[in-house]
Design an enzyme around this catalytic site. Structure first.
Site, PDB file in Angstrom:
ATOM      1  CB  SER A 144      -0.862   0.007   1.265  1.00 43.91           C
ATOM      2  OG  SER A 144      -1.503   1.263   1.421  1.00 43.91           O
ATOM      3  CE1 TYR A 157      -4.263  -2.176   5.100  1.00 44.12           C
ATOM      4  CE2 TYR A 157      -3.372   0.007   4.665  1.00 44.12           C
ATOM      5  CZ  TYR A 157      -3.933  -1.168   4.209  1.00 44.12           C
ATOM      6  OH  TYR A 157      -4.150  -1.349   2.870  1.00 44.12           O
TER       7      TYR A 157
HETATM    8  N1  LIG Z   1      -8.867  -0.242  -1.197  1.00 44.49           N
HETATM    9  C1  LIG Z   1      -7.814   0.506  -0.872  1.00 44.49           C
HETATM   10  O1  LIG Z   1      -7.914   1.739  -0.748  1.00 44.49           O
HETATM   11  C2  LIG Z   1      -6.465  -0.139  -0.689  1.00 44.49           C
HETATM   12  C3  LIG Z   1      -5.316   0.691  -0.699  1.00 44.49           C
HETATM   13  C4  LIG Z   1      -4.066   0.109  -0.534  1.00 44.49           C
HETATM   14  C5  LIG Z   1      -3.943  -1.259  -0.368  1.00 44.49           C
HETATM   15  N2  LIG Z   1      -5.074  -2.032  -0.353  1.00 44.49           N
HETATM   16  C6  LIG Z   1      -4.885  -3.466  -0.162  1.00 44.49           C
HETATM   17  O2  LIG Z   1      -5.469  -4.158  -1.248  1.00 44.49           O
HETATM   18  C7  LIG Z   1      -5.802  -5.485  -0.834  1.00 44.49           C
HETATM   19  C8  LIG Z   1      -7.217  -5.790  -1.273  1.00 44.49           C
HETATM   20  O3  LIG Z   1      -8.085  -4.902  -0.605  1.00 44.49           O
HETATM   21  P1  LIG Z   1      -9.473  -4.385  -1.220  1.00 44.49           P
HETATM   22  O4  LIG Z   1      -9.417  -2.918  -1.189  1.00 44.49           O
HETATM   23  O5  LIG Z   1      -9.770  -5.091  -2.483  1.00 44.49           O
HETATM   24  O6  LIG Z   1     -10.447  -4.826  -0.014  1.00 44.49           O
HETATM   25  P2  LIG Z   1     -11.731  -5.775   0.016  1.00 44.49           P
HETATM   26  O7  LIG Z   1     -12.174  -5.752   1.436  1.00 44.49           O
HETATM   27  O8  LIG Z   1     -12.662  -5.405  -1.066  1.00 44.49           O
HETATM   28  O9  LIG Z   1     -11.122  -7.232  -0.338  1.00 44.49           O
HETATM   29  C9  LIG Z   1     -10.285  -7.930   0.558  1.00 44.49           C
HETATM   30  C10 LIG Z   1     -10.550  -9.419   0.402  1.00 44.49           C
HETATM   31  O10 LIG Z   1      -9.655 -10.123   1.269  1.00 44.49           O
HETATM   32  C11 LIG Z   1     -10.381 -11.155   1.919  1.00 44.49           C
HETATM   33  N3  LIG Z   1      -9.756 -11.502   3.194  1.00 44.49           N
HETATM   34  C12 LIG Z   1      -9.682 -10.751   4.324  1.00 44.49           C
HETATM   35  N4  LIG Z   1      -9.085 -11.446   5.293  1.00 44.49           N
HETATM   36  C13 LIG Z   1      -8.791 -12.668   4.799  1.00 44.49           C
HETATM   37  C14 LIG Z   1      -8.170 -13.832   5.320  1.00 44.49           C
HETATM   38  N5  LIG Z   1      -7.767 -13.901   6.604  1.00 44.49           N
HETATM   39  N6  LIG Z   1      -8.013 -14.898   4.511  1.00 44.49           N
HETATM   40  C15 LIG Z   1      -8.437 -14.859   3.226  1.00 44.49           C
HETATM   41  N7  LIG Z   1      -9.041 -13.801   2.674  1.00 44.49           N
HETATM   42  C16 LIG Z   1      -9.206 -12.709   3.445  1.00 44.49           C
HETATM   43  C17 LIG Z   1     -11.769 -10.552   2.141  1.00 44.49           C
HETATM   44  O11 LIG Z   1     -12.738 -11.555   2.390  1.00 44.49           O
HETATM   45  C18 LIG Z   1     -11.991  -9.802   0.843  1.00 44.49           C
HETATM   46  O12 LIG Z   1     -12.599 -10.606  -0.147  1.00 44.49           O
HETATM   47  C19 LIG Z   1      -5.595  -5.516   0.691  1.00 44.49           C
HETATM   48  O13 LIG Z   1      -4.358  -6.137   0.968  1.00 44.49           O
HETATM   49  C20 LIG Z   1      -5.545  -4.057   1.065  1.00 44.49           C
HETATM   50  O14 LIG Z   1      -4.819  -3.827   2.232  1.00 44.49           O
HETATM   51  C21 LIG Z   1      -6.324  -1.505  -0.521  1.00 44.49           C
END
Ligand SMILES: NC(=O)c1ccc[n+]([C@@H]2O[C@H](COP(=O)([O-])OP(=O)(O)OC[C@H]3O[C@@H](n4cnc5c(N)ncnc54)[C@H](O)[C@@H]3O)[C@@H](O)[C@H]2O)c1
Length: 252
Positions: A144, A157
């Site tokens: 991130s 985080y």
């Molecule tokens: N959305 C943002 O602004 C953003 C920014 C930077 C980084 N990220 C990173 O991107 C990645 C995806 O996030 P997103 O935004 O798509 O969120 P999201 O919540 O839409 O998707 C995350 C997915 O991970 C799954 N998950 C959570 N814990 C789990 C576990 N213990 N085992 C298996 N699956 C698990 C959830 O069920 C979900 O389907 C994450 O690592 C997040 O930290 C997101």
């Protein structure tokens, strides 16, 4: 025109929502066979169904990144499904509560670090062994932009994502000689459910973010997916140990 990933076997963790789902769909649209792993059955199965509806091949695996046995089984089954593991996108993650650091409960800290950092370590551990045996592969970890600075309300985080950056660099250096490239995608604020799990009303939070981001808006999940696919493609054949920041200019 054939896609860049024709018949490649790809694992996407956290594929049941957001960035993972968009990336699974993008890989499938370019010919890949995709294993979607998630703790959320409904979302994971829905992504697999969406891929099949667009004519692709997909399978869902239930997996919990906090559980070592579950991650080991996930990687083994993913590699067995189509006989190898060409690309792995270690993307599952959680945001954790939004609280000042001193107010963080230890259990919440553990949940964030176990999912985001230890989960990526466990994925790497098992994927690298398989990729060494098969003579190469490509891994992308989701870090991130939060890895590169402190966070007032999501300190654990940020720490977990800084650790993902470090693990990515170590894996890249350690396994390059085996023909394995390891990179990280570092998204900025992306329009998925994750950043909106907070008390502030959704549209108010979005407006606040849009004001801060030089490009004036959050990313769409498929914009992050495009960057992940580039890192996995042969166009990035000399790129390893790289942190690809896709944040609309925020940390520039
Ligand atoms: N959305 C943002 O602004 C953003 C920014 C930077 C980084 N990220 C990173 O991107 C990645 C995806 O996030 P997103 O935004 O798509 O969120 P999201 O919540 O839409 O998707 C995350 C997915 O991970 C799954 N998950 C959570 N814990 C789990 C576990 N213990 N085992 C298996 N699956 C698990 C959830 O069920 C979900 O389907 C994450 O690592 C997040 O930290 C997101």
């Amino acid at each position: 025109m054939p896609g860049r990933f024709e018949a490649a076997s790809v694992l996407v963790t956290g594929g049941g929502s957001g960035i993972g789902r968009a990336t699974a769909l993008a890989f499938a649209a370019e010919g890949a066979r995709v294993i979607i792993a998630d703790i959320a059955e409904t979302g994971g199965r829905e992504t697999a169904r969406m891929i099949e509806a667009q004519g692709g091949q997909a399978a869902f695996l239930h997996a919990d990144m906090r559980d070592a046995a579950s991650v080991e089984a996930m990687v083994r089954l993913a590699a067995e499904r189509w006989g190898r593991l060409d690309c792995a996108f270690n993307n599952a993650g959680i945001g954790g509560p939004t609280l000042p650091l001193a107010d963080y409960a230890e259990a919440d800290y553990d949940a964030v670090l176990d999912t985001n950092m230890r989960g990526v370590f466990l994925c790497l551990k098992h994927e690298l062994l398989i990729m060494v045996r098969q003579g190469g592969g490509c891994i992308i970890n989701t870090a991130s932009m939060a890895a590169f600075g402190g966070s007032v309300e999501t300190g654990p985080y940020s720490a977990s994502k800084a650790a993902v950056v470090s693990l990515t660099r170590s894996a890249a250096k350690g396994y390059a000689r085996h023909g394995i490239r390891v990179n990280a995608i570092c998204p900025g604020a992306t329009d998925t459910p994750l950043p909106f799990r907070r008390a502030m009303p959704r549209e108010e939070f979005r407006a606040q973010l849009n004001k801060m981001i030089p490009l004036g808006r959050m990313a769409q999940a498929d914009e992050i997916a495009h960057a992940v696919l580039w890192l996995c493609s042969s166009d990035a054949s000399y790129v390893t140990g790289h942190m690809l920041v896709a944040d609309g200019g925020l940390i520039a």
